[in-house]
Design a protein around this motif. Structure first.
Motif, PDB file in Angstrom:
ATOM      1  N   VAL A 197       1.431   6.517  -7.026  1.00 26.92           N
ATOM      2  CA  VAL A 197       0.385   7.478  -7.402  1.00 26.92           C
ATOM      3  C   VAL A 197       0.867   8.899  -7.168  1.00 26.92           C
ATOM      4  O   VAL A 197       0.655   9.800  -8.005  1.00 26.92           O
ATOM      5  CB  VAL A 197      -0.909   7.206  -6.612  1.00 26.92           C
ATOM      6  CG1 VAL A 197      -1.920   8.326  -6.827  1.00 26.92           C
ATOM      7  CG2 VAL A 197      -1.507   5.867  -7.018  1.00 26.92           C
ATOM      8  N   PHE A 198       1.530   9.121  -6.035  1.00 23.29           N
ATOM      9  CA  PHE A 198       2.061  10.456  -5.738  1.00 23.29           C
ATOM     10  C   PHE A 198       3.086  10.877  -6.786  1.00 23.29           C
ATOM     11  O   PHE A 198       3.078  12.026  -7.255  1.00 23.29           O
ATOM     12  CB  PHE A 198       2.692  10.461  -4.343  1.00 23.29           C
ATOM     13  CG  PHE A 198       3.333  11.775  -3.988  1.00 23.29           C
ATOM     14  CD1 PHE A 198       2.566  12.860  -3.615  1.00 23.29           C
ATOM     15  CD2 PHE A 198       4.718  11.920  -4.044  1.00 23.29           C
ATOM     16  CE1 PHE A 198       3.157  14.073  -3.292  1.00 23.29           C
ATOM     17  CE2 PHE A 198       5.319  13.125  -3.717  1.00 23.29           C
ATOM     18  CZ  PHE A 198       4.534  14.206  -3.341  1.00 23.29           C
ATOM     19  N   TYR A 257       0.838  -1.206   0.000  1.00 24.64           N
ATOM     20  CA  TYR A 257       0.000   0.000   0.000  1.00 24.64           C
ATOM     21  C   TYR A 257       0.873   1.257   0.000  1.00 24.64           C
ATOM     22  O   TYR A 257       0.522   2.262  -0.637  1.00 24.64           O
ATOM     23  CB  TYR A 257      -0.919  -0.007   1.226  1.00 24.64           C
ATOM     24  CG  TYR A 257      -1.892  -1.165   1.232  1.00 24.64           C
ATOM     25  CD1 TYR A 257      -2.974  -1.181   0.354  1.00 24.64           C
ATOM     26  CD2 TYR A 257      -1.717  -2.243   2.093  1.00 24.64           C
ATOM     27  CE1 TYR A 257      -3.869  -2.247   0.339  1.00 24.64           C
ATOM     28  CE2 TYR A 257      -2.605  -3.320   2.087  1.00 24.64           C
ATOM     29  CZ  TYR A 257      -3.682  -3.312   1.206  1.00 24.64           C
ATOM     30  OH  TYR A 257      -4.560  -4.364   1.202  1.00 24.64           O
ATOM     31  N   LEU A 258       1.977   1.175   0.706  1.00 24.23           N
ATOM     32  CA  LEU A 258       2.920   2.293   0.687  1.00 24.23           C
ATOM     33  C   LEU A 258       3.511   2.466  -0.703  1.00 24.23           C
ATOM     34  O   LEU A 258       3.659   3.584  -1.197  1.00 24.23           O
ATOM     35  CB  LEU A 258       4.026   2.053   1.713  1.00 24.23           C
ATOM     36  CG  LEU A 258       5.105   3.146   1.814  1.00 24.23           C
ATOM     37  CD1 LEU A 258       4.479   4.467   2.221  1.00 24.23           C
ATOM     38  CD2 LEU A 258       6.178   2.728   2.814  1.00 24.23           C
ATOM     39  N   ALA A 316       0.820   4.047  -2.903  1.00 22.05           N
ATOM     40  CA  ALA A 316       0.679   5.474  -2.608  1.00 22.05           C
ATOM     41  C   ALA A 316       1.843   6.270  -3.183  1.00 22.05           C
ATOM     42  O   ALA A 316       1.660   7.361  -3.747  1.00 22.05           O
ATOM     43  CB  ALA A 316       0.586   5.682  -1.098  1.00 22.05           C
ATOM     44  N   ALA A 317       3.057   5.731  -3.046  1.00 19.71           N
ATOM     45  CA  ALA A 317       4.238   6.422  -3.574  1.00 19.71           C
ATOM     46  C   ALA A 317       4.181   6.519  -5.091  1.00 19.71           C
ATOM     47  O   ALA A 317       4.537   7.549  -5.680  1.00 19.71           O
ATOM     48  CB  ALA A 317       5.497   5.687  -3.135  1.00 19.71           C
TER      49      ALA A 317
END
Length: 209
Positions: free
Chosen positions: A61-62, A54-55, A58-59
């Motif tokens: 997508v960011f 999940y991290l 998120a990274a």
């Protein structure tokens, strides 16, 4: 040997990409682009599993969001002619500051129309351009974001009858037309220009004041 070539590619490709982007978009955007790409690659190829996924997501997508905001923008430029006072709105969709779609809206002035009807139109050789708005990622207006009204000129009171008279002046008195164009385009003496052109439109000689 294979390892050396691979290492060389890993070193050369980011450097080449950095300078390629910097050439069109600037060093700050280039640095941000390389960092965003590095974050995305790291997130995509990180081998650890479990909650770390999940991290990683998120990274990634960011990083893509940062890349989008750095790479894509809508920009609004004002192109002004200091001689005939013409204004031009230029809107561009850009990728790394390279225009991919451009829309131009002309904002003619009464002075520009009169010079054209005299037969001596302004060539806008001294036209300059400045950046009014930049919407990063097509969303965020910043650096620059200048609001407010700019370059309003009323050409509605310049009737076809006046234009016909000015064209006649240009055809019958080319010396006066050249003098008027010189006053506006080279000397920027607009007060004298309008006094003379108004006299010509009213049927007077348009001679010396």
């Amino acid at each position: 040997m294979q390892f050396s070539v691979r290492l060389l590619l890993f070193a050369v490709v980011p450097i080449a990409a950095f300078f390629a982007v910097a050439r069109t978009a600037g060093y700050a955007v280039a640095a941000g682009t390389i960092l965003a790409l590095a974050m995305f690659v790291a997130a995509a190829f990180w081998r650890r599993r479990g909650r770390v996924v999940y991290l990683r997501l998120a990274a990634a997508v960011f990083a893509l969001a940062v890349l989008w905001f750095l790479a894509v923008d809508w920009s609004w430029f004002k192109a002004d002619c200091p001689d005939c006072l013409n204004h031009r709105d230029v809107a561009e969709y850009r990728v790394f500051c390279i225009p991919v779609h451009t829309q131009v809206v002309e904002r003619p002035t009464r002075l520009q129309l009169v010079l054209k009807d005299l037969g001596l139109p302004c060539n806008h050789t001294n036209r300059g351009r400045w950046h009014k708005h930049r919407r990063w990622g097509l969303v965020l207006c910043a650096c620059p974001c200048f609001d407010g009204t700019w370059s309003i000129d009323n050409t509605g009171d310049y009737t076809e009858e006046m234009a016909s008279t000015v064209r006649q002046v240009g055809e019958e008195n080319p010396q006066l037309a050249a003098e008027l164009a010189d006053l506006a385009i080279r000397k920027h003496d607009y007060a004298t220009f309008w006094r003379k052109i108004n006299r010509a439109i009213e049927g007077e000689s348009g001679g010396p004041d």
